[in-house]
Design an enzyme around this catalytic site. Structure first.
Site, PDB file in Angstrom:
ATOM      1  N   GLU A  20      -9.351   3.844   2.324  1.00 57.81           N
ATOM      2  CA  GLU A  20      -8.849   3.917   0.949  1.00 57.81           C
ATOM      3  C   GLU A  20      -7.818   2.840   0.629  1.00 57.81           C
ATOM      4  OE1 GLU A  20      -7.533   5.468   3.375  1.00 57.81           O
ATOM      5  OE2 GLU A  20      -5.413   5.049   3.033  1.00 57.81           O
TER       6      GLU A  20
ATOM      7  N   LYS B 214       0.863  -1.183   0.000  1.00 59.36           N
ATOM      8  CA  LYS B 214       0.000   0.000   0.000  1.00 59.36           C
ATOM      9  C   LYS B 214       0.894   1.227   0.000  1.00 59.36           C
ATOM     10  CE  LYS B 214      -3.157   2.651   3.030  1.00 59.36           C
ATOM     11  NZ  LYS B 214      -4.012   2.660   4.236  1.00 59.36           N
TER      12      LYS B 214
ATOM     13  N   LYS C 106      -9.852  13.100   8.229  1.00 57.07           N
ATOM     14  CA  LYS C 106      -9.396  12.669   9.548  1.00 57.07           C
ATOM     15  C   LYS C 106      -9.351  13.855  10.501  1.00 57.07           C
ATOM     16  CE  LYS C 106      -6.342   8.862   8.189  1.00 57.07           C
ATOM     17  NZ  LYS C 106      -7.003   7.787   8.946  1.00 57.07           N
TER      18      LYS C 106
ATOM     19  N   ARG D 195      -7.782  -0.390   1.124  1.00 58.38           N
ATOM     20  CA  ARG D 195      -8.352  -1.572   0.469  1.00 58.38           C
ATOM     21  C   ARG D 195      -8.742  -1.262  -0.971  1.00 58.38           C
ATOM     22  NH1 ARG D 195     -12.786  -1.892   5.122  1.00 58.38           N
ATOM     23  NH2 ARG D 195     -11.056  -0.816   6.161  1.00 58.38           N
TER      24      ARG D 195
ATOM     25  N   ASP E  89       1.729   6.355   5.610  1.00 52.52           N
ATOM     26  CA  ASP E  89       0.744   5.426   5.057  1.00 52.52           C
ATOM     27  C   ASP E  89       1.241   4.733   3.783  1.00 52.52           C
ATOM     28  OD1 ASP E  89      -1.658   4.217   5.655  1.00 52.52           O
ATOM     29  OD2 ASP E  89      -2.866   5.606   4.459  1.00 52.52           O
TER      30      ASP E  89
HETATM   31  N1  BES Z   1      -4.089   4.513   7.015  1.00 57.83           N
HETATM   32  C1  BES Z   1      -5.244   4.337   7.805  1.00 57.83           C
HETATM   33  C2  BES Z   1      -5.039   3.346   8.950  1.00 57.83           C
HETATM   34  C3  BES Z   1      -4.171   3.804  10.069  1.00 57.83           C
HETATM   35  C4  BES Z   1      -4.647   4.689  11.023  1.00 57.83           C
HETATM   36  C5  BES Z   1      -2.892   3.305  10.200  1.00 57.83           C
HETATM   37  C6  BES Z   1      -3.816   5.072  12.066  1.00 57.83           C
HETATM   38  C7  BES Z   1      -2.090   3.668  11.252  1.00 57.83           C
HETATM   39  C8  BES Z   1      -2.560   4.569  12.184  1.00 57.83           C
HETATM   40  C9  BES Z   1      -6.381   3.819   6.951  1.00 57.83           C
HETATM   41  O1  BES Z   1      -6.421   4.280   5.656  1.00 57.83           O
HETATM   42  C10 BES Z   1      -7.642   4.276   7.608  1.00 57.83           C
HETATM   43  O2  BES Z   1      -7.870   5.440   7.661  1.00 57.83           O
HETATM   44  N2  BES Z   1      -8.429   3.323   8.088  1.00 57.83           N
HETATM   45  C11 BES Z   1      -9.631   3.634   8.734  1.00 57.83           C
HETATM   46  C12 BES Z   1     -10.622   2.609   8.268  1.00 57.83           C
HETATM   47  C13 BES Z   1     -12.032   2.883   8.682  1.00 57.83           C
HETATM   48  C14 BES Z   1     -12.544   4.141   8.021  1.00 57.83           C
HETATM   49  C15 BES Z   1     -12.853   1.689   8.294  1.00 57.83           C
HETATM   50  C16 BES Z   1      -9.423   3.544  10.244  1.00 57.83           C
HETATM   51  O3  BES Z   1      -8.662   2.682  10.688  1.00 57.83           O
HETATM   52  O4  BES Z   1      -9.969   4.367  10.949  1.00 57.83           O
HETATM   53 ZN    ZN Z   2      -4.656   4.839   4.875  1.00 56.49          ZN
HETATM   54 MN    MN Z   3      -7.467   6.125   5.503  1.00 53.88          MN
END
Ligand code: BES
Ligand code: ZN
Ligand code: MN
Length: 499
Positions: A351, A267, A279, A353, A290
């Site tokens: 995003e 990714k 966010k 996935r 990321d």
């Molecule tokens: N890159 C993030 C996941 C992440 C968050 C990694 C904090 C490390 C630290 C990912 O793209 C994301 O935002 N995931 C969301 C998914 C949710 C919206 C289903 C998450 O984990 O909040």
């Molecule tokens: Zn992400």
């Molecule tokens: Mn994200």
């Protein structure tokens, strides 16, 4: 960093800046260390009788002036209790030794190594770890700092003394250097800010690997070519960004042409603002990390090329920047994917996935022996496993077992979570074949469930590195995980793992 073996019966006469004497808690000097002790007029054994050094695991004592030796200083290296030593503890000891001696003056450090490890720490693996940690810990981020360069270590060379200068030992040191370098390549890419490390920057790095190694050939696809392939899901993530999305394929051929490749998919979100599902502000800077899955792919491919492993490996990176704008994908939008499955985007922050599903579908053409994707995919992963374990999810038990073992053997560990059918209903959508959101329960699992729909026909595993790709505490920065685990796995596939 360079590393070599030196067989000498008189380490006391070796000219070097630092001479390292390893000691378990019994404080018994090895034969080579005894020679040094004698030459120093028994000053080392005299000191060991006192209480200044206990030889606890990772304990370091620097003796600046010891007469009778050609070395400028002695470092006593504590290994803890002899019967307790295991891989995890050995790595810790190597980390402590390297970070301490790298701070000392001089370019050459020699390490006495005629100590006995037990079965759980194979000698060649132990050697490999020494080279790995000296390389790993010599890295210091200074690319965007004018002031930091003077803090770089002077150490350029380590010599391992009193280990036989044979092929197996040489190979272990080489492997350690290569893995350490691969880890540092991943750390540097992770640490670079999002305004420098864009999707185009990553594809430039992928191209450079192809130029550096004859065994690697790199192909880069831009947005136009991705559109032609139908990668609408990947493209939907970059819609709101001014940076062009990139797709990279790095083919390493170390085995016969006919041999099925190991495929690793990263990714590469170079900044994840969340998009329209923006966010919160706190720690949003960390979303430059990321792309650590992509960095892992580049670091690992580089390490295996450096080791010249006799297997075929294909590194693939799906890269985009996730930003809000008038052109950005919105919650509720339904998009297509290369596999032909439609996706309802319930949250533009899920995003990862979306870029991975097109990459996972694309790699079918390579008829992979196995495909492993690596992604900072879910915050839920940190809730479930914290910062010490990478989450491992797989629909193939034998592949999961191999990766789990590679984690143990490299001390870059993973812990398995299930992908059961019961979870699949959380990603059903009334408007598309799949939803990109599975709700708050089991977020790491439902993300993997989503990906599993794009992996039919090959063995697949998913590594969620959200908790392990970077450190917040202490020295903030990319960790280079799980380069070591993947190298261990690939070395095992090639029959080249240190034993
Ligand atoms: N890159 C993030 C996941 C992440 C968050 C990694 C904090 C490390 C630290 C990912 O793209 C994301 O935002 N995931 C969301 C998914 C949710 C919206 C289903 C998450 O984990 O909040
Ligand atoms: Zn992400
Ligand atoms: Mn994200």
């Amino acid at each position: 960093m360079r590393a070599s073996l030196k067989s000498t019966t008189t380490p006391s006469t070796l000219s070097c800046d630092t001479l390292v004497i390893p000691l378990y808690k019994d404080k018994k000097l090895s034969p080579a260390s005894q020679e040094v002790d004698k030459a120093s007029g028994k000053s080392i054994s005299a000191l060991l009788k006192g209480e200044d050094f206990s030889a606890n695991l990772g304990e370091i004592l620097t003796l600046p002036i010891v007469s009778g030796l050609s070395a400028k200083r002695i470092v006593l290296w504590g290994l803890g209790e002899k019967d307790k030593i295991n891989r995890q503890l050995w790595s810790k000891a190597c980390a402590a030794l390297s970070s301490n001696t790298l701070n000392l003056k001089g370019s050459h450090c020699a390490i006495i190594s005629d100590i006995k490890t037990n079965k759980s720490v194979p000698f060649n693996w132990a050697l490999q770890q020494i080279a790995l940690y000296f390389t790993r810990n010599s890295y210091l981020y200074c690319t965007t700092k004018a002031s930091k360069k003077s803090d770089l270590s002077q150490l350029k060379k380590i010599s391992v003394l009193n280990a036989e200068n044979n092929k197996a030992n040489q190979q272990s040191l080489k492997q350690g250097l290569a893995i350490g370098q691969g880890i540092n390549i991943a750390r540097e890419l992770g640490n670079l800010p999002g305004n420098i490390c864009t999707p185009k920057y990553l594809s430039g790095q992928a191209r450079q690997l192809g130029r550096k190694y004859a065994a690697i050939s790199t192909t880069v696809l831009g947005e136009k070519q991705m559109k032609e392939l139908g990668m609408d899901s990947l493209l939907s993530v970059g819609n709101g960004s001014d940076q062009e999305s990139q797709f990279m394929i790095m083919k390493y051929q170390g085995g016969k042409k006919s041999q099925q490749p190991q495929v690793i998919v990263g990714k590469g979100i170079t900044f994840d603002s969340g998009g329209i599902s923006l966010k919160p502000g706190a720690k949003m800077d960390e979303m430059k990390f990321d792309m650590c899955g992509a960095a892992t792919v580049i670091g690992t491919v580089s390490a295996i090329a450096e080791m010249k492993l006799p297997i075929n490996v294909i590194g693939v990176i799906a890269s985009a920047e996730n930003m809000p704008s008038g052109r950005a994908t919105k919650p509720g939008d339904v998009i297509n994917s290369m596999a032909g499955k439609t996706i309802e985007v319930l949250n533009t922050d899920a995003e990862g996935r979306l870029v991975l599903c097109d990459a996972l579908h694309y790699v079918k053409r390579f008829k992979p022996a196995a495909t492993i994707d690596i992604a900072t995919l879910t915050g839920a992963c940190i809730v479930a496993l914290g910062h010490h374990a990478t989450a491992l999810l797989s629909t193939d038990d034998s592949l999961a077992d191999e990766l789990f073992s590679a984690g143990i053997d490299s001390t870059d560990r993973a812990w398995r979570l299930p992908i059961w059918d019961e979870f699949q209903k959380q990603i059903q959508s009334p408007f598309a074949d799949l939803a990109n959101l599975g709700g708050p329960a089991g977020g790491t699992i439902t993300a993997a469930c989503f990906l599993s729909h794009f992996t039919e026909g090959y063995r697949w595993a998913h590594l969620d590195i959200a908790g392990t790709a970077w450190n917040q505490a202490g020295a903030k920065g990319a960790s280079g995980r799980p380069v070591a685990m993947l190298c261990q796995y690939l070395m095992a596939q090639a029959g080249k793992a240190a034993v």
